[in-house]
Design a protein around this motif. Sequence first.
Motif, PDB file in Angstrom:
ATOM      1  N   HIS A 598       0.818  -1.210   0.000  1.00  0.00           N
ATOM      2  CA  HIS A 598       0.000   0.000   0.000  1.00  0.00           C
ATOM      3  C   HIS A 598       0.856   1.266   0.000  1.00  0.00           C
ATOM      4  N   VAL A 599       2.101   1.158  -0.416  1.00  0.00           N
ATOM      5  CA  VAL A 599       3.014   2.295  -0.341  1.00  0.00           C
ATOM      6  C   VAL A 599       2.554   3.461  -1.200  1.00  0.00           C
ATOM      7  N   GLU A 600       1.882   3.191  -2.310  1.00  0.00           N
ATOM      8  CA  GLU A 600       1.489   4.276  -3.206  1.00  0.00           C
ATOM      9  C   GLU A 600       0.430   5.181  -2.591  1.00  0.00           C
ATOM     10  N   LYS A 601      -0.200   4.745  -1.483  1.00  0.00           N
ATOM     11  CA  LYS A 601      -1.241   5.553  -0.835  1.00  0.00           C
ATOM     12  C   LYS A 601      -0.683   6.418   0.294  1.00  0.00           C
ATOM     13  N   ILE A 602       0.603   6.283   0.612  1.00  0.00           N
ATOM     14  CA  ILE A 602       1.170   6.989   1.764  1.00  0.00           C
ATOM     15  C   ILE A 602       1.458   8.442   1.411  1.00  0.00           C
ATOM     16  N   THR A 603       0.903   9.344   2.221  1.00  0.00           N
ATOM     17  CA  THR A 603       1.182  10.777   2.076  1.00  0.00           C
ATOM     18  C   THR A 603       1.673  11.397   3.384  1.00  0.00           C
ATOM     19  N   THR A 604       1.513  10.701   4.496  1.00  0.00           N
ATOM     20  CA  THR A 604       1.878  11.241   5.809  1.00  0.00           C
ATOM     21  C   THR A 604       3.389  11.226   5.995  1.00  0.00           C
ATOM     22  N   PRO A 605       3.996  12.302   6.533  1.00  0.00           N
ATOM     23  CA  PRO A 605       5.433  12.273   6.850  1.00  0.00           C
ATOM     24  C   PRO A 605       5.752  11.154   7.840  1.00  0.00           C
ATOM     25  N   ILE A 606       6.853  10.444   7.578  1.00  0.00           N
ATOM     26  CA  ILE A 606       7.215   9.281   8.394  1.00  0.00           C
ATOM     27  C   ILE A 606       8.667   9.389   8.854  1.00  0.00           C
ATOM     28  N   LEU A 607       8.876   9.121  10.140  1.00  0.00           N
ATOM     29  CA  LEU A 607      10.215   8.950  10.694  1.00  0.00           C
ATOM     30  C   LEU A 607      10.454   7.457  10.862  1.00  0.00           C
ATOM     31  N   VAL A 608      11.401   6.914  10.121  1.00  0.00           N
ATOM     32  CA  VAL A 608      11.769   5.498  10.194  1.00  0.00           C
ATOM     33  C   VAL A 608      12.947   5.359  11.157  1.00  0.00           C
ATOM     34  N   ILE A 609      12.873   4.425  12.093  1.00  0.00           N
ATOM     35  CA  ILE A 609      13.961   4.205  13.055  1.00  0.00           C
ATOM     36  C   ILE A 609      14.263   2.710  13.111  1.00  0.00           C
ATOM     37  N   HIS A 610      15.554   2.357  13.117  1.00  0.00           N
ATOM     38  CA  HIS A 610      15.914   0.937  13.202  1.00  0.00           C
ATOM     39  C   HIS A 610      17.343   0.785  13.709  1.00  0.00           C
ATOM     40  N   GLY A 611      17.580  -0.329  14.409  1.00  0.00           N
ATOM     41  CA  GLY A 611      18.916  -0.697  14.855  1.00  0.00           C
ATOM     42  C   GLY A 611      19.486  -1.808  13.994  1.00  0.00           C
ATOM     43  N   ASN A 612      20.761  -1.700  13.667  1.00  0.00           N
ATOM     44  CA  ASN A 612      21.390  -2.671  12.776  1.00  0.00           C
ATOM     45  C   ASN A 612      21.494  -4.060  13.394  1.00  0.00           C
ATOM     46  N   LYS A 613      21.552  -4.130  14.726  1.00  0.00           N
ATOM     47  CA  LYS A 613      21.691  -5.424  15.402  1.00  0.00           C
ATOM     48  C   LYS A 613      20.347  -6.055  15.744  1.00  0.00           C
ATOM     49  N   ASP A 614      19.300  -5.572  15.121  1.00  0.00           N
ATOM     50  CA  ASP A 614      17.963  -6.113  15.345  1.00  0.00           C
ATOM     51  C   ASP A 614      17.798  -7.368  14.506  1.00  0.00           C
ATOM     52  N   LEU A 639      16.314   7.429  10.974  1.00  0.00           N
ATOM     53  CA  LEU A 639      17.238   7.457  12.104  1.00  0.00           C
ATOM     54  C   LEU A 639      17.780   6.045  12.295  1.00  0.00           C
ATOM     55  N   TYR A 640      19.082   5.874  12.061  1.00  0.00           N
ATOM     56  CA  TYR A 640      19.702   4.549  12.003  1.00  0.00           C
ATOM     57  C   TYR A 640      20.732   4.422  13.115  1.00  0.00           C
ATOM     58  N   PHE A 641      20.702   3.280  13.824  1.00  0.00           N
ATOM     59  CA  PHE A 641      21.635   3.018  14.923  1.00  0.00           C
ATOM     60  C   PHE A 641      22.483   1.796  14.565  1.00  0.00           C
ATOM     61  N   PRO A 642      23.734   1.993  14.155  1.00  0.00           N
ATOM     62  CA  PRO A 642      24.562   0.852  13.729  1.00  0.00           C
ATOM     63  C   PRO A 642      24.817  -0.182  14.813  1.00  0.00           C
ATOM     64  N   ASP A 643      24.823   0.231  16.098  1.00  0.00           N
ATOM     65  CA  ASP A 643      25.229  -0.670  17.177  1.00  0.00           C
ATOM     66  C   ASP A 643      24.092  -1.056  18.112  1.00  0.00           C
ATOM     67  N   GLU A 644      22.843  -0.703  17.781  1.00  0.00           N
ATOM     68  CA  GLU A 644      21.718  -1.017  18.651  1.00  0.00           C
ATOM     69  C   GLU A 644      20.906  -2.172  18.077  1.00  0.00           C
ATOM     70  N   ASN A 645      20.010  -2.716  18.917  1.00  0.00           N
ATOM     71  CA  ASN A 645      19.230  -3.872  18.499  1.00  0.00           C
ATOM     72  C   ASN A 645      17.750  -3.509  18.336  1.00  0.00           C
ATOM     73  N   HIS A 646      16.855  -4.421  18.664  1.00  0.00           N
ATOM     74  CA  HIS A 646      15.419  -4.190  18.521  1.00  0.00           C
ATOM     75  C   HIS A 646      14.972  -3.013  19.387  1.00  0.00           C
ATOM     76  N   TRP A 647      15.632  -2.862  20.513  1.00  0.00           N
ATOM     77  CA  TRP A 647      15.422  -1.710  21.372  1.00  0.00           C
ATOM     78  C   TRP A 647      16.631  -0.792  21.240  1.00  0.00           C
ATOM     79  N   ILE A 648      16.535   0.405  21.779  1.00  0.00           N
ATOM     80  CA  ILE A 648      17.677   1.319  21.842  1.00  0.00           C
ATOM     81  C   ILE A 648      18.046   1.404  23.314  1.00  0.00           C
ATOM     82  N   LEU A 649      19.239   0.922  23.677  1.00  0.00           N
ATOM     83  CA  LEU A 649      19.519   0.617  25.069  1.00  0.00           C
ATOM     84  C   LEU A 649      20.596   1.482  25.722  1.00  0.00           C
ATOM     85  N   THR A 650      21.515   2.056  24.964  1.00  0.00           N
ATOM     86  CA  THR A 650      22.562   2.844  25.602  1.00  0.00           C
ATOM     87  C   THR A 650      22.060   4.253  25.878  1.00  0.00           C
ATOM     88  N   PRO A 651      22.472   4.843  27.007  1.00  0.00           N
ATOM     89  CA  PRO A 651      21.886   6.122  27.422  1.00  0.00           C
ATOM     90  C   PRO A 651      21.965   7.223  26.380  1.00  0.00           C
TER      91      PRO A 651
END
Length: 680
Positions: A598-614, A639-651
């Motif tokens: 359903h990507v062609e219907k998306i109009t809302t601004p989106i912030l994508v966040i993910h950790g590389n170790k997920d 927003l990409y975290f090269p060293d984080e996992n499914h959660w973001i854990l370091t302070p």
Amino acid sequence: MPSATFPFHDLSDYVAIPRVTGLRLSPDGSWLAASVQTLSKDRKKFVTSIWRIDPQGGAPHRLTRSAEGEGGPRFLPDGSLLFTSKRPAPDNGEGNSGHNGDRDEGPAMWLLPAGGGEARIVASLPGGINGLETAADAPAIVVVSPALGDEDERLRKERKDAGVTAILHETVPVRYWDHDLGPADPRLFAVTPPGADSAETEDSRYETRDLTPDAGRALFQPSVALSPDGTLAAVTWWRWRDGVQAHQEVVLIDLVTGKRTVLLTDPDLDYASPAFSPDGLHLACLCASHFTREEPHDETLVLVDTDGSGEARDLTGDLDRWPGSPVWDPAGRWVYFTADDTGRHPVFRVAVDTGEIGRLTTDHGHYSELNPSPDGTALFALRSAVDAPPAPVRIDVATGEVVALDSPGGHLALPGRLTELETTADDGQPLRAWLVLPDGASQDHKAPLLLWVHGGPMSSWNSWSWRWNPWLMAARGYAVLLPDPALSTGYGRAFVARGYHQWGSRTFDDVMTLTDVAVARDDVDGSRTAMMGGSYGGYMANWIAGHTDRFKAIVSHAGLWALDQMMSTTDVAHWFHPQFGDPLTEPGMYEQNSPHLHVEKITTPILVIHGNKDYRVPVAEAHRLWWDLKRHQVDAKFLYFPDENHWILTPGNVAVWYETVFAFLAQHVLAEPWRRPALL
């Protein structure tokens, strides 16, 4: 009770709040050992230490302190405290290199004497000690440690010297959450203190003996319990078949001979969390059926005789809730357990003889870490709630009265209040949600609304969360809606089944219905709304983006995007495939529920966040989502975290995560200029 603190307006104050994560009662009931996370001196990580909690309400104080931290407290019958730590032994003549020279070991087992004094190492293994259990009435100890065959230490050294990190897999699973499995596999070791004829000194080491040399991958994430007399271990044991599917048994292991006896097994059931009765004659444990294409699983609590006679007896078959964390009362009359229940997580108990079930706690708390007092009059536990972080409490088992004990975290003053919403879905199903309202929200000062969908998907908003904390949003003026839509737990199996084949559409309708109720309030501004979620909540963020434009911004953390891709690359593909089927031969469920279609219907601004170790929701989901959004000209950030996992854990990364979310929502919901976080 210490004076209240106000840590939600400043992220540096927020990450510095002590966090209670575990609780154990001493054998005589005189004190509680609590595991507590605090910031390290350099503020770059969280470190766990052990604190002493007074059951009578005295002030808590810290028992252990090191840069590496300590965890997993367990008591011996004489009151001595065992724990695990990577910290170096004092005065070991090896500087800061650790307790075994320059070997790259995991934690060792330490002992803090009952009469006081300094803690000392009593056992270590080449792979470290990842968990330990003790017996109630005997000085028996069992530890879990990964081993590379019978010549563990030699093989580790040879791999290190040769620069080999490769792993050859011959079975699944191959990874878990954020770490690779293998080449070492978990084993159980019996740990024996020096004999009565040997004088124990500060340098004494306990003997370790491998109980499961043939375990292979069977002890993946094991649950272990010891009989009160210290002769038997009840252990969960994976039986893998067909290369990809498995069921979990409960086996009994004789701690002297190592003989292993299968106590509970069924190819269609998984057994977990075994707990011995005080006389050692019975075992209570959780029992879960497997997912199928037709219906979701079910969970119950069963009782079985440890001598293997008779069939397992279902203790909670008439309770339409999923029990967890069973513990026995000291007289063996009751088994206490917890379960999700309509946005709460109370304590229940079931009478062993009659099967009578009663609910012990009646508030909106989430209870865990149950510890019966030796005299059977009380339970000590951790209590949290959506509006309260975990803290130790005493529960009167006769009245259900809950008394808070002083906690290392102190008392937090919240920037708002919690209320509850109820409505009815289009199919007649009752729905409910928590609503966090910020201070000052009123008809004259309407609060913008943030819809926050939980992960799971079989989960519930019923406890405090350090990672997904609505009070940080309330401190910035947002009302936060925390719904329990279809697939949520605590409402019965039929409530889960409503969304079992409709991950997207059924849950979407439920959360939209609850959102309508929230924005109809006179203290909520329905013209300024946003949505966010993580994991399954991130999946719903992606689904919602393709099915409505009512929100001004969406935050998708660790969200599933292309289901056929995700469910074959996740670390738990064997969990998803029985539900969804083979994406090549049975594509229906994937096509019906995959947000990427359903990507062609998306109009809302989106912030994508993910950790590389997920490894649970692999980062390829975010990369594909990001590419699809950009090629469809959607206003998006990644927003990409090269060293984080499914959660973001370091302070530091926790702070940056929230700073970015705050700035993104302020731009699109509050019409403020975009302010890029300074450290990004």
